[in-house]
Design an enzyme around this catalytic site. Structure first.
Site, PDB file in Angstrom:
ATOM      1  NE  ARG A  60      -3.885   2.007   2.435  1.00  0.00           N
ATOM      2  CZ  ARG A  60      -4.008   2.796   3.506  1.00  0.00           C
ATOM      3  NH1 ARG A  60      -3.261   2.561   4.579  1.00  0.00           N
ATOM      4  NH2 ARG A  60      -4.859   3.786   3.508  1.00  0.00           N
ATOM      5  CG  HIS A  64      -1.262   5.348  -0.417  1.00  0.00           C
ATOM      6  ND1 HIS A  64      -2.076   6.109   0.393  1.00  0.00           N
ATOM      7  CD2 HIS A  64      -2.013   4.274  -0.782  1.00  0.00           C
ATOM      8  CE1 HIS A  64      -3.265   5.523   0.505  1.00  0.00           C
ATOM      9  NE2 HIS A  64      -3.235   4.394  -0.183  1.00  0.00           N
ATOM     10  CG  ASN A  92      -0.948   8.960   2.555  1.00  0.00           C
ATOM     11  OD1 ASN A  92      -1.423   7.993   1.972  1.00  0.00           O
ATOM     12  ND2 ASN A  92      -0.334   9.944   1.920  1.00  0.00           N
ATOM     13  CG  HIS A 189      -7.777  -3.851  -1.700  1.00  0.00           C
ATOM     14  ND1 HIS A 189      -8.847  -3.014  -1.934  1.00  0.00           N
ATOM     15  CD2 HIS A 189      -6.751  -3.026  -1.324  1.00  0.00           C
ATOM     16  CE1 HIS A 189      -8.484  -1.757  -1.722  1.00  0.00           C
ATOM     17  NE2 HIS A 189      -7.217  -1.749  -1.353  1.00  0.00           N
TER      18      HIS A 189
END
Length: 312
Positions: A60, A64, A92, A189
């Site tokens: 992740r 990001h 975040n 995911h």
């Protein structure tokens, strides 16, 4: 003369191996920091043995990072009194795993100071986390430089958990990623969890795309508060295609998950990945390689930070 030509050829080969054609190369650190790969891999593996949930966090973090200012390590920079950085954006605040990157960076600075960028460490850590959890191994080019900008307002460009398939396709498309890339990357995911705050709106508005029994499960999770965690699928620490099974059963946790099955534009991809894990792995590999090259900084457009948390 022959000796001089031979030396010239060797030097030229070193330049090609280190820098490649466009500044990135699979063997970028072969001469300058030959143990970069094993140091990062061992650091990641040790961290995941102690806490397997960090695998999802590292993947992740890479996503990001790349979606804001490109894959340049900007997500690692701490805020200062004069600047609120990306990591303090609401989107975040739940990011984890910074200490893994710091650990790898510290070891690399001892071995080869000022050589390995924080941006490369994130990309390589995500790759190793995917493999450690049973996912595909993929190789990536190295040579990214670290960016000098990290601002909270830039994080508006991250996908929202309320996005529908069309919005997701459009946003990923702005980065040169296809609908197939988007669905494959969403398959990440298969690792990790979502916090109630990201999906509770589906419960209050009775989302018709949500299975009624699964809605009860989510409601029970949210009874513990906004920070309560719900796994995306039944194998939260294993990289597999169970995430896509969940979507077929109307058991996607986020609206932005379930929309991939609801939308005719992406449903066939979901069905394909649910039926064929090998196809998902292949497409995920290719999509991750593409994503890892988003707006990379090269040469004097960036730097190699001595400390990943602050600009030099």
């Amino acid at each position: 003369m022959v000796k001089a030509n031979l030396i010239g050829v060797v030097l030229l080969m070193e330049v090609i191996l280190r820098f490649g054609v466009d500044g990135l190369s699979m063997q970028y650190y072969m001469m300058s920091c030959p143990f970069a790969d094993p140091i990062i891999k061992n650091t990641v593996n040790n961290a995941l043995q102690a806490d397997p949930t960090l695998a999802a966090a590292l993947v992740r973090m890479h996503f990001h990072d790349c979606f804001i200012e490109g894959c340049d390590g900007s997500v690692l920079i701490d805020s200062t009194k004069d600047n609120t950085a990306e990591k303090d954006s609401p989107a975040n605040l739940s990011l984890r795993g910074y200490e893994v990157i710091d650990d790898a960076k510290e070891q690399l600075e001892q071995q080869c100071p000022g050589v390995v960028s924080c941006a490369d460490i994130i990309a390589m850590a995500a790759r190793d986390a995917v493999f450690w959890t049973g996912g595909p191994y993929y190789e990536i080019a190295k040579g990214r430089k670290d960016g000098r900008r990290s601002k909270i307002e830039d994080t508006i460009n991250l996908p929202f958990p309320t996005f529908n398939a069309s919005e997701l396709i459009r946003q990923f498309g702005q980065h040169g990623l296809t609908a197939q890339d988007m669905v494959a990357l969403s398959g990440a995911h298969t690792l990790g969890v979502s916090r109630c705050a990201s999906f509770k709106s589906r419960l209050s508005n009775v989302d018709p795309t949500l299975d009624s029994d699964f809605a009860k499960t989510l409601s029970k999770t949210c009874s513990a508060g906004d920070n309560a965690e719900q796994p995306f699928d039944a194998t939260r620490n294993t990289f597999d295609n169970f995430y896509f099974y969940a979507l077929q059963r109307k058991s996607g946790v986020l609206f932005s998950d379930q929309t991939l099955y609801t939308s005719p534009r992406t449903r066939n991809l979901v069905n394909g990945y649910a039926m064929n894990q090998a196809m998902f792995f292949l497409d995920f590999q290719q999509a991750m390689v593409k994503m890892s090259l988003l707006d990379v900084k090269e040469g004097n457009k960036g730097e190699v930070r001595g400390n990943c948390r602050k600009i030099n």
